[in-house]
Design an enzyme around this catalytic site. Structure first.
Site, PDB file in Angstrom:
ATOM      1  N   THR A 136       0.821  -1.212   0.000  1.00 23.21           N
ATOM      2  CA  THR A 136       0.000   0.000   0.000  1.00 23.21           C
ATOM      3  C   THR A 136       0.855   1.261   0.000  1.00 23.21           C
ATOM      4  OG1 THR A 136      -1.726  -1.176   1.214  1.00 23.21           O
ATOM      5  CG2 THR A 136      -1.832   1.220   1.222  1.00 23.21           C
ATOM      6  N   GLU A 137       0.405   2.264  -0.766  1.00 16.52           N
ATOM      7  CA  GLU A 137       1.099   3.545  -0.837  1.00 16.52           C
ATOM      8  C   GLU A 137       0.139   4.685  -0.539  1.00 16.52           C
ATOM      9  OE1 GLU A 137       4.420   2.119  -4.134  1.00 16.52           O
ATOM     10  OE2 GLU A 137       3.152   3.854  -4.561  1.00 16.52           O
ATOM     11  N   GLY A 141      -4.210   2.620  -2.414  1.00 18.50           N
ATOM     12  CA  GLY A 141      -4.533   1.639  -1.381  1.00 18.50           C
ATOM     13  C   GLY A 141      -4.809   0.293  -2.012  1.00 18.50           C
ATOM     14  N   THR A 168       1.328  -2.498   8.641  1.00 15.39           N
ATOM     15  CA  THR A 168       1.242  -3.173   9.935  1.00 15.39           C
ATOM     16  C   THR A 168       2.553  -3.892  10.225  1.00 15.39           C
ATOM     17  OG1 THR A 168      -1.143  -3.471   9.665  1.00 15.39           O
ATOM     18  CG2 THR A 168      -0.050  -4.868  11.289  1.00 15.39           C
ATOM     19  N   TYR A 244       1.261 -10.841  -9.484  1.00 16.23           N
ATOM     20  CA  TYR A 244       0.556 -12.118  -9.359  1.00 16.23           C
ATOM     21  C   TYR A 244       0.781 -12.728  -7.975  1.00 16.23           C
ATOM     22  CZ  TYR A 244       0.368 -11.326 -14.350  1.00 16.23           C
ATOM     23  OH  TYR A 244       0.152 -10.739 -15.576  1.00 16.23           O
ATOM     24  N   GLU A 253      -5.122 -13.808   2.690  1.00 15.85           N
ATOM     25  CA  GLU A 253      -5.313 -12.665   3.581  1.00 15.85           C
ATOM     26  C   GLU A 253      -6.792 -12.401   3.829  1.00 15.85           C
ATOM     27  OE1 GLU A 253      -4.459  -7.838   3.487  1.00 15.85           O
ATOM     28  OE2 GLU A 253      -3.123  -9.212   2.422  1.00 15.85           O
ATOM     29  N   ARG A 254      -7.583 -12.445   2.783  1.00 17.67           N
ATOM     30  CA  ARG A 254      -9.002 -12.108   2.916  1.00 17.67           C
ATOM     31  C   ARG A 254      -9.789 -13.204   3.620  1.00 17.67           C
ATOM     32  NH1 ARG A 254      -8.552  -9.285  -3.053  1.00 17.67           N
ATOM     33  NH2 ARG A 254      -7.800  -7.283  -2.207  1.00 17.67           N
ATOM     34  N   ARG A 279     -28.952  -6.877  32.852  1.00 20.13           N
ATOM     35  CA  ARG A 279     -29.298  -5.457  32.934  1.00 20.13           C
ATOM     36  C   ARG A 279     -30.804  -5.279  33.077  1.00 20.13           C
ATOM     37  NH1 ARG A 279     -29.852  -0.634  34.013  1.00 20.13           N
ATOM     38  NH2 ARG A 279     -29.329   1.078  32.591  1.00 20.13           N
ATOM     39  N   GLN A 347     -25.023  -0.512  21.184  1.00 18.51           N
ATOM     40  CA  GLN A 347     -26.376   0.002  21.431  1.00 18.51           C
ATOM     41  C   GLN A 347     -27.027  -0.682  22.629  1.00 18.51           C
ATOM     42  OE1 GLN A 347     -27.528   2.490  19.714  1.00 18.51           O
ATOM     43  NE2 GLN A 347     -29.661   2.598  20.365  1.00 18.51           N
TER      44      GLN A 347
END
Length: 388
Positions: A136-137, A141, A168, A244, A253-254, A279, A347
């Site tokens: 990434t630059e 991205g 990272t 490639y 990665e994904r 609660r 929430q």
């Protein structure tokens, strides 16, 4: 183990060996990560000793050859690892580990020569050599084709110039797999080469550590390369074929990011269910309100759908089946899922959900990047659309 986890474990595609490693890793996270994670958030890094301990546990090289300290397992070991670190509730810890194991070091595994692997892989699996991948630059991205970093051949060496962003493990890493344009005449994504560059190489520096919204215990950096001389033996894979390699590793990665996102969502929802069952409001416990129960039931349904989509894509990848469409679905769906579930969890915690002392507040910040990093949702949906 919850009833849901027992059911999921019974049908999940994990072998007995992976299940045994999972049990050891879960104990480690309960004793060595969760009690200490807040101090890591304040320091902005995961201590190196923790990564060495994980190396000794055998979880940093599960996919790699036993001769380098690995276990020779398949993609499902990565899914398991992503699920367990995701359950830790510390997204920065998860990112530190998974970038090392499943986003950076696979470049060495997939394209490295025997000499390169012998040189670096033992340290990688032991947690002694921490890796980062620099693609990434600032102006590019998810658009790898827009890369501006250049490498020019000088004799047997390459001289590299450019800047990388949002990396990272960029501050505290040891070995960086860096993508650079090596054919100035090549159009688009062609003409990219991967280089292995060690920290301390003259001309290579950390420009700055980046201050993020979430993932606070994960160090993220801008990297600067000024006339960095890289020897030919540090070229990773084929010259001009690096695009490639990047695309191939995006699949893995994904998948792991999807598994991590689902685990984060599950952990947050488990905490939320416990909270709303205790609660009291408006004359009774929140769990007795139908709208609360049904919203949480919907969250669980979508988490399970995401988890099964991850398993499906991982099975296809393990079988060598073309699965860019399914992997893109995983990244798009699970990243948005984690954000949606954490929104509901905050929430239902009410005011406490907005307090820094509450884990769901931290997790709501951490998961925001799941729809951005590793391929933005919109980019992933476009990949799906191309294959419709």
């Amino acid at each position: 183990m919850t009833r849901h986890e027992t059911t999921a474990a019974a049908i999940a595609p994990f072998g007995e060996d992976i299940q045994m490693i999972r049990a050891q890793l879960r104990r480690f996270i309960e004793t060595e990560v969760k009690p200490k994670g807040e101090s890591w958030e304040e320091k902005g890094m995961v201590p190196r000793e923790v990564l060495r301990q994980m190396g000794a546990l055998g979880v940093l090289g599960m996919r790699y050859d036993e001769r380098y300290g690995g276990a020779g397992l398949d993609v499902m070991s990565s899914v398991m690892l992503a699920e367990e670190v995701g359950r830790s509730t510390y997204g920065g810890f998860s990112a530190t580990v998974l970038v090392h194991t499943d986003m950076a070091s696979p470049h060495l595994e997939n394209a490295g020569t025997p000499e390169q692997k012998a040189r670096w892989m033992p340290g990688i699996t032991a947690g002694e050599t921490i890796t980062a991948v620099a693609v990434t630059e600032p102006g590019a991205g998810s658009d790898v084709a827009g890369m501006r970093t250049r490498a020019v051949q000088h004799g047997s060496d390459w001289v590299l110039n450019g800047t990388k962003m949002f990396i990272t493990n960029g501050v505290h890493g040891d070995l960086y797999f860096v993508a650079a344009k090596t054919d100035p005449d090549a159009k688009g994504s062609r003409g990219i080469t991967m280089f292995a560059i060690e920290k301390g190489t003259p001309g290579f520096s950390v420009g700055r550590a980046l201050n993020k919204t979430g993932w606070l215990c994960s160090d993220t950096a801008e990297l600067i390369f000024e006339d960095v001389r890289v020897p030919a033996e540090n070229v990773l894979g084929e010259v001009n074929r690096g695009f490639y390699a990047v695309m191939k590793n995006f699949r893995n990665e994904r998948i792991v990011l999807g598994a991590m996102a689902c685990a984060e969502a599950q952990a947050a929802m488990d905490m939320t269910v416990d909270y709303v069952k205790q609660r009291r409001a408006f004359g009774g416990v929140l769990w007795n309100k139908q709208v609360v129960r049904q919203r949480l039931a919907d969250c669980l349904t979508r988490i399970e759908a995401g988890r099964q989509l991850v398993y499906h894509a991982a099975r296809l990848d393990a079988a060598g089946v073309e699965c860019v469409r399914e992997v893109s679905m995983v990244k798009a769906y699970c990243g948005e899922l984690a954000n949606s579930v954490l929104y509901d969890c905050v929430q239902f915690h009410g005011g406490m959900g907005y307090m820094r002392e509450n884990p769901v507040e931290r997790m709501s910040r951490d998961v925001r990047v799941q729809a951005i990093g590793g391929g933005a949702t919109e980019v992933m949906l476009e990949e799906v659309a191309k294959r419709m």
